[in-house]
Design a protein around this motif. Structure first.
Motif, PDB file in Angstrom:
ATOM      1  N   ARG A   4     -51.065  32.575 -62.814  1.00  0.00           N
ATOM      2  CA  ARG A   4     -49.951  32.285 -63.703  1.00  0.00           C
ATOM      3  C   ARG A   4     -48.631  32.191 -62.953  1.00  0.00           C
ATOM      4  NH1 ARG A   4     -50.728  35.608 -69.381  1.00  0.00           N
ATOM      5  NH2 ARG A   4     -52.703  34.639 -69.999  1.00  0.00           N
ATOM      6  N   HIS A   5     -47.782  31.270 -63.406  1.00  0.00           N
ATOM      7  CA  HIS A   5     -46.435  31.181 -62.866  1.00  0.00           C
ATOM      8  C   HIS A   5     -45.465  31.056 -64.030  1.00  0.00           C
ATOM      9  CE1 HIS A   5     -47.572  27.016 -63.574  1.00  0.00           C
ATOM     10  NE2 HIS A   5     -46.295  26.698 -63.564  1.00  0.00           N
ATOM     11  N   LYS A   6     -44.233  31.489 -63.846  1.00  0.00           N
ATOM     12  CA  LYS A   6     -43.248  31.522 -64.913  1.00  0.00           C
ATOM     13  C   LYS A   6     -42.785  30.122 -65.267  1.00  0.00           C
ATOM     14  CE  LYS A   6     -38.918  33.762 -66.238  1.00  0.00           C
ATOM     15  NZ  LYS A   6     -37.827  34.663 -65.796  1.00  0.00           N
ATOM     16  N   PRO A   7     -42.894  29.709 -66.554  1.00  0.00           N
ATOM     17  CA  PRO A   7     -42.441  28.378 -66.944  1.00  0.00           C
ATOM     18  C   PRO A   7     -40.927  28.311 -66.993  1.00  0.00           C
ATOM     19  CG  PRO A   7     -43.149  29.614 -68.866  1.00  0.00           C
ATOM     20  CD  PRO A   7     -43.461  30.473 -67.657  1.00  0.00           C
ATOM     21  N   ARG A 228     -53.208  19.735 -51.500  1.00  0.00           N
ATOM     22  CA  ARG A 228     -53.685  21.105 -51.396  1.00  0.00           C
ATOM     23  C   ARG A 228     -53.104  21.930 -52.542  1.00  0.00           C
ATOM     24  NH1 ARG A 228     -55.501  22.998 -46.264  1.00  0.00           N
ATOM     25  NH2 ARG A 228     -55.468  21.386 -44.638  1.00  0.00           N
ATOM     26  N   TYR A 229     -53.850  22.898 -53.001  1.00  0.00           N
ATOM     27  CA  TYR A 229     -53.319  23.810 -54.000  1.00  0.00           C
ATOM     28  C   TYR A 229     -52.173  24.616 -53.392  1.00  0.00           C
ATOM     29  CZ  TYR A 229     -57.246  22.989 -57.206  1.00  0.00           C
ATOM     30  OH  TYR A 229     -58.159  22.434 -58.074  1.00  0.00           O
ATOM     31  N   SER A 230     -51.100  24.728 -54.146  1.00  0.00           N
ATOM     32  CA  SER A 230     -49.933  25.471 -53.656  1.00  0.00           C
ATOM     33  C   SER A 230     -50.015  26.957 -53.964  1.00  0.00           C
ATOM     34  CB  SER A 230     -48.651  24.892 -54.273  1.00  0.00           C
ATOM     35  OG  SER A 230     -48.689  24.993 -55.685  1.00  0.00           O
ATOM     36  N   ARG A 231     -50.991  27.361 -54.788  1.00  0.00           N
ATOM     37  CA  ARG A 231     -51.184  28.775 -55.142  1.00  0.00           C
ATOM     38  C   ARG A 231     -52.668  29.015 -55.379  1.00  0.00           C
ATOM     39  NH1 ARG A 231     -48.891  26.086 -59.403  1.00  0.00           N
ATOM     40  NH2 ARG A 231     -49.994  26.147 -61.410  1.00  0.00           N
ATOM     41  N   PRO A 232     -53.094  30.250 -55.384  1.00  0.00           N
ATOM     42  CA  PRO A 232     -54.521  30.534 -55.593  1.00  0.00           C
ATOM     43  C   PRO A 232     -55.031  29.970 -56.910  1.00  0.00           C
ATOM     44  CG  PRO A 232     -53.373  32.483 -54.818  1.00  0.00           C
ATOM     45  CD  PRO A 232     -52.313  31.478 -55.134  1.00  0.00           C
ATOM     46  N   VAL A 233     -56.209  29.356 -56.857  1.00  0.00           N
ATOM     47  CA  VAL A 233     -56.852  28.766 -58.034  1.00  0.00           C
ATOM     48  C   VAL A 233     -58.316  29.201 -58.039  1.00  0.00           C
ATOM     49  CG1 VAL A 233     -57.527  26.610 -59.172  1.00  0.00           C
ATOM     50  CG2 VAL A 233     -55.296  26.787 -58.049  1.00  0.00           C
ATOM     51  N   SER A 234     -58.815  29.554 -59.223  1.00  0.00           N
ATOM     52  CA  SER A 234     -60.211  29.982 -59.321  1.00  0.00           C
ATOM     53  C   SER A 234     -61.004  28.999 -60.174  1.00  0.00           C
ATOM     54  CB  SER A 234     -60.307  31.396 -59.905  1.00  0.00           C
ATOM     55  OG  SER A 234     -59.822  31.422 -61.233  1.00  0.00           O
ATOM     56  N   TYR A 242     -57.790  33.208 -64.587  1.00  0.00           N
ATOM     57  CA  TYR A 242     -57.790  33.322 -63.129  1.00  0.00           C
ATOM     58  C   TYR A 242     -58.553  34.568 -62.699  1.00  0.00           C
ATOM     59  CZ  TYR A 242     -56.364  33.933 -58.324  1.00  0.00           C
ATOM     60  OH  TYR A 242     -56.373  34.109 -56.959  1.00  0.00           O
ATOM     61  N   ASN A 243     -59.487  34.378 -61.754  1.00  0.00           N
ATOM     62  CA  ASN A 243     -60.315  35.478 -61.245  1.00  0.00           C
ATOM     63  C   ASN A 243     -60.448  35.324 -59.727  1.00  0.00           C
ATOM     64  OD1 ASN A 243     -62.389  37.281 -60.509  1.00  0.00           O
ATOM     65  ND2 ASN A 243     -63.392  37.072 -62.501  1.00  0.00           N
ATOM     66  N   PRO A 244     -59.877  36.236 -58.946  1.00  0.00           N
ATOM     67  CA  PRO A 244     -59.924  36.097 -57.484  1.00  0.00           C
ATOM     68  C   PRO A 244     -61.341  36.101 -56.909  1.00  0.00           C
ATOM     69  CG  PRO A 244     -59.115  38.277 -58.136  1.00  0.00           C
ATOM     70  CD  PRO A 244     -59.153  37.444 -59.378  1.00  0.00           C
ATOM     71  N   ARG A 245     -62.309  36.591 -57.664  1.00  0.00           N
ATOM     72  CA  ARG A 245     -63.703  36.565 -57.186  1.00  0.00           C
ATOM     73  C   ARG A 245     -64.203  35.132 -57.035  1.00  0.00           C
ATOM     74  NH1 ARG A 245     -67.392  39.880 -61.066  1.00  0.00           N
ATOM     75  NH2 ARG A 245     -68.923  39.101 -59.554  1.00  0.00           N
TER      76      ARG A 245
END
Length: 255
Positions: A4-7, A228-234, A242-245
């Motif tokens: 999540r990022h702040k809108p 490239r993704y600019s932030r972690p994506v699951s 979103y799940n870091p696993r």
């Protein structure tokens, strides 16, 4: 799913004597036609802003539109959250489902006894919400017509206090209402959506060819990307949140 990022914060246009219509004459024509067809209340007109400029819509709502979106309705409460029609009419691939739950809410005063009239604005009463609509300008005339009707159906739902989310674009109750109000056959509406979606996809790939392939370490699903993704994506298949696993890994680069 992305972390999540702040809108952004909405920067709504001021209330004026009538609706704000930053659109072509064709869009204006269909706007007035379907506003009357749907029986929408005059009191909500002063709270409406329609644009065909993505950046302007983003300023108004604080929401960034995906390139594939052909139209969107957003209900914004002052000091609260912006509730969108989830980037309608091309934000999902055919067959991709969205939550079918409805969210019963109190109807807006527009269909009740306390409708806020223009004289009420003059007397200093402050409206607590706005209706914002985006219509993609680069579409064939029939697609523009049905997209205007489609977004006003979302607005009508919200005014009545019964907003709906799409179960399957072109195959749900909203699509049936769209066919009924426009007079188009359901299959014809689906074909229009397919044509416009395919055209937008061609434009997107011409601007940003696919260069990267990401993969889920759990299920192996591949996700092609132009950047490239600019932030972690699951992986959305393994977990809708979103799940870091299940964080996607860069598998290879395309030439």
């Amino acid at each position: 799913m992305a972390a999540r990022h702040k809108p952004g914060l909405p920067a709504l246009p001021p209330v004026q004597a009538g609706p704000i219509l930053h659109a072509t004459p064709l869009v204006e024509r269909w706007f007035w036609h379907y506003w009357q067809r749907l029986g929408l209340p005059e009191s909500e007109l002063v709270l409406l802003a329609l644009t065909q400029d993505r950046r302007e819509y983003q300023r108004w709502t604080g929401k960034r539109l995906n390139f594939m979106v052909l139209g969107c309705y957003c209900y914004v409460q002052l000091g609260g959250k912006a509730s969108s029609s989830v980037a309608d009419r091309a934000s999902r691939k055919p067959g991709q489902l969205e939550s079918g739950r409805t969210s019963p809410m109190l109807p807006l005063p527009g269909f009740g006894e306390r409708a806020l009239s223009r004289s009420a604005f003059a007397a200093g009463e402050v409206p607590r919400h706005r209706h914002c609509i985006f219509i993609e300008p680069d579409m064939q005339p029939r697609s523009i017509e049905v997209t205007v009707a489609h977004e006003l159906i979302h607005l009508a739902d919200r005014v009545r206090g019964t907003p709906r989310r799409h179960r399957h674009h072109g195959y749900d109750s909203i699509a049936a209402d769209e066919a009924a109000i426009t007079g188009y056959d359901l299959e014809e509406l689906r074909q229009l959506l397919y044509e416009e979606s395919a055209r937008r996809e061609q434009l997107r790939r011409a601007r940003a060819p696919l260069r990267y392939i990401y993969v889920c370490p759990n299920c192996g699903k591949e996700y092609p990307r132009a950047r490239r993704y600019s932030r972690p994506v699951s992986c959305s298949l393994c977990d809708k949140t979103y799940n870091p696993r299940y964080r996607l890994l860069l598998a290879r680069e395309l030439l």
